[in-house]
Design a protein around this motif. Structure first.
Motif, mmCIF file in Angstrom:
data_model
loop_
_atom_site.group_PDB
_atom_site.id
_atom_site.type_symbol
_atom_site.label_atom_id
_atom_site.label_comp_id
_atom_site.label_asym_id
_atom_site.label_seq_id
_atom_site.Cartn_x
_atom_site.Cartn_y
_atom_site.Cartn_z
ATOM 1 N N HIS A 44 0.853 -1.196 0.000
ATOM 2 C CA HIS A 44 0.000 0.000 0.000
ATOM 3 C C HIS A 44 0.886 1.243 0.000
ATOM 4 O O HIS A 44 1.885 1.285 0.714
ATOM 5 C CB HIS A 44 -0.886 -0.024 1.250
ATOM 6 C CG HIS A 44 -1.990 0.989 1.247
ATOM 7 N ND1 HIS A 44 -1.773 2.328 1.494
ATOM 8 C CD2 HIS A 44 -3.316 0.852 1.032
ATOM 9 C CE1 HIS A 44 -2.920 2.971 1.426
ATOM 10 N NE2 HIS A 44 -3.873 2.101 1.147
ATOM 11 N N PRO A 45 0.527 2.286 -0.762
ATOM 12 C CA PRO A 45 1.374 3.482 -0.853
ATOM 13 C C PRO A 45 1.312 4.408 0.359
ATOM 14 O O PRO A 45 2.086 5.346 0.456
ATOM 15 C CB PRO A 45 0.840 4.204 -2.090
ATOM 16 C CG PRO A 45 -0.607 3.804 -2.143
ATOM 17 C CD PRO A 45 -0.644 2.376 -1.639
ATOM 18 N N GLY A 46 0.381 4.157 1.268
ATOM 19 C CA GLY A 46 0.229 5.031 2.426
ATOM 20 C C GLY A 46 -0.937 5.978 2.256
ATOM 21 O O GLY A 46 -1.489 6.150 1.168
ATOM 22 N N ALA A 47 -1.317 6.584 3.377
ATOM 23 C CA ALA A 47 -2.485 7.457 3.380
ATOM 24 C C ALA A 47 -2.322 8.521 4.459
ATOM 25 O O ALA A 47 -1.356 8.499 5.222
ATOM 26 C CB ALA A 47 -3.747 6.624 3.633
ATOM 27 N N VAL A 48 -3.274 9.414 4.501
ATOM 28 C CA VAL A 48 -3.334 10.450 5.534
ATOM 29 C C VAL A 48 -4.723 10.436 6.150
ATOM 30 O O VAL A 48 -5.690 10.009 5.521
ATOM 31 C CB VAL A 48 -3.038 11.861 4.978
ATOM 32 C CG1 VAL A 48 -1.647 11.941 4.380
ATOM 33 C CG2 VAL A 48 -4.098 12.274 3.969
ATOM 34 N N ALA A 49 -4.820 10.884 7.386
ATOM 35 C CA ALA A 49 -6.097 11.135 8.051
ATOM 36 C C ALA A 49 -6.005 12.517 8.679
ATOM 37 O O ALA A 49 -4.945 12.911 9.168
ATOM 38 C CB ALA A 49 -6.379 10.080 9.113
ATOM 39 N N VAL A 50 -7.112 13.232 8.652
ATOM 40 C CA VAL A 50 -7.128 14.610 9.144
ATOM 41 C C VAL A 50 -8.133 14.720 10.287
ATOM 42 O O VAL A 50 -9.264 14.240 10.179
ATOM 43 C CB VAL A 50 -7.505 15.600 8.016
ATOM 44 C CG1 VAL A 50 -7.513 17.035 8.539
ATOM 45 C CG2 VAL A 50 -6.565 15.450 6.834
ATOM 46 N N ILE A 51 -7.709 15.380 11.375
ATOM 47 C CA ILE A 51 -8.584 15.695 12.498
ATOM 48 C C ILE A 51 -8.888 17.189 12.400
ATOM 49 O O ILE A 51 -8.106 18.025 12.842
ATOM 50 C CB ILE A 51 -7.903 15.348 13.834
ATOM 51 C CG1 ILE A 51 -7.545 13.861 13.855
ATOM 52 C CG2 ILE A 51 -8.803 15.731 15.006
ATOM 53 C CD1 ILE A 51 -6.629 13.458 14.975
ATOM 54 N N PRO A 52 -10.011 17.539 11.747
ATOM 55 C CA PRO A 52 -10.348 18.943 11.525
ATOM 56 C C PRO A 52 -11.064 19.534 12.748
ATOM 57 O O PRO A 52 -12.101 19.032 13.164
ATOM 58 C CB PRO A 52 -11.286 18.914 10.321
ATOM 59 C CG PRO A 52 -11.341 17.485 9.856
ATOM 60 C CD PRO A 52 -10.906 16.651 11.010
ATOM 61 N N LEU A 53 -10.504 20.609 13.289
ATOM 62 C CA LEU A 53 -11.040 21.265 14.488
ATOM 63 C C LEU A 53 -11.709 22.582 14.110
ATOM 64 O O LEU A 53 -11.066 23.485 13.579
ATOM 65 C CB LEU A 53 -9.910 21.557 15.479
ATOM 66 C CG LEU A 53 -9.051 20.376 15.917
ATOM 67 C CD1 LEU A 53 -7.864 20.861 16.743
ATOM 68 C CD2 LEU A 53 -9.893 19.398 16.711
ATOM 69 N N LEU A 54 -12.985 22.678 14.412
ATOM 70 C CA LEU A 54 -13.698 23.935 14.207
ATOM 71 C C LEU A 54 -13.398 24.886 15.360
ATOM 72 O O LEU A 54 -13.044 24.444 16.465
ATOM 73 C CB LEU A 54 -15.206 23.684 14.115
ATOM 74 C CG LEU A 54 -15.661 22.946 12.852
ATOM 75 C CD1 LEU A 54 -17.101 22.469 12.999
ATOM 76 C CD2 LEU A 54 -15.518 23.841 11.626
ATOM 77 N N ASP A 55 -13.556 26.169 15.127
ATOM 78 C CA ASP A 55 -13.261 27.175 16.150
ATOM 79 C C ASP A 55 -14.126 27.007 17.402
ATOM 80 O O ASP A 55 -13.710 27.391 18.490
ATOM 81 C CB ASP A 55 -13.439 28.589 15.580
ATOM 82 C CG ASP A 55 -12.392 28.933 14.527
ATOM 83 O OD1 ASP A 55 -11.341 28.252 14.476
ATOM 84 O OD2 ASP A 55 -12.630 29.880 13.749
ATOM 85 N N ASP A 56 -15.315 26.416 17.254
ATOM 86 C CA ASP A 56 -16.194 26.231 18.412
ATOM 87 C C ASP A 56 -15.901 24.949 19.195
ATOM 88 O O ASP A 56 -16.631 24.596 20.118
ATOM 89 C CB ASP A 56 -17.664 26.280 17.993
ATOM 90 C CG ASP A 56 -18.076 25.109 17.105
ATOM 91 O OD1 ASP A 56 -17.268 24.180 16.870
ATOM 92 O OD2 ASP A 56 -19.234 25.114 16.633
ATOM 93 N N GLY A 57 -14.837 24.228 18.802
ATOM 94 C CA GLY A 57 -14.440 23.030 19.530
ATOM 95 C C GLY A 57 -14.942 21.725 18.943
ATOM 96 O O GLY A 57 -14.481 20.649 19.332
#
Length: 189
Positions: A44-57
């Motif tokens: 597998h070539p690899g991947a990314v995961a994103v933890i997106p945080l909104l300004d309100d928490g």
């Protein structure tokens, strides 16, 4: 530590499958005691995961049907690296394509190997904040629903088994430790 007494040496490789997404191989290996065995795994070539945080928490999550699981899964935005693609650029691309959000700041959290027994896959975990909404740009044939939740709601879903996706469970662990102050992040614009 000296790991020589544990290391296997590849003797030969046979391609089992090369599909559009999956590439499976069978290696013959020499074990530390000199005997031989076979190892079948997915390259597998690899991947990314994103933890997106909104300004309100709250955090941004997705609901997406996953055919192998025959069900809709709750996940953090994520995606596979293109050949030679920078990991942060991939995280930026996936966040925008899947959710429509762009981020002013990014922080690399760490890496996970979701299935070390049969895949070379790694997933780079990124945090994103200073989110700015925009239009989604889903890939052809990609269908998902974007929604938000509080960190506590996410942690409750992890505890009760509503969230079972490995990258999202690990992302929730990171999120919990960052929010508590136990782990720090190095933010960059």
């Amino acid at each position: 530590m000296d790991d020589r007494h544990l290391v296997e040496k590849t003797v030969s490789r046979e391609e089992i499958l090369r599909g559009r997404f999956l590439h499976a191989v069978r290696d013959t290996v020499e074990l530390p005691d000199g005997s031989r065995a076979t190892r079948e795994f997915v390259v597998h070539p690899g991947a990314v995961a994103v933890i997106p945080l909104l300004d309100d928490g709250r955090v941004v999550l997705e609901r997406q049907y996953r055919h192998p699981m025959d069900g809709v899964m709750i996940e953090f935005p994520a995606g596979k690296l293109d050949p030679g693609e920078d990991r942060l650029l991939c995280a930026r691309r996936e966040l925008e394509e899947e959710t429509g959000y762009t981020a002013r700041e990014w922080a690399h959290a760490g890496m996970l190997h979701p299935v070390i027994s049969y895949s070379t896959e790694f997933i780079d975990i990124w945090f994103a904040r200073g989110l700015v909404p925009g239009p989604q740009r889903l890939d052809q044939g990609e269908f998902l629903e974007v929604f938000t939740a509080t960190p506590q709601e996410l942690l409750d879903w992890c505890r009760t088994g509503r969230v079972t996706d490995a990258k999202t469970l690990i992302g929730a662990l990171w999120l919990q430790n960052v929010l508590s102050g136990a782990w720090s992040l190095d933010w960059q614009s």
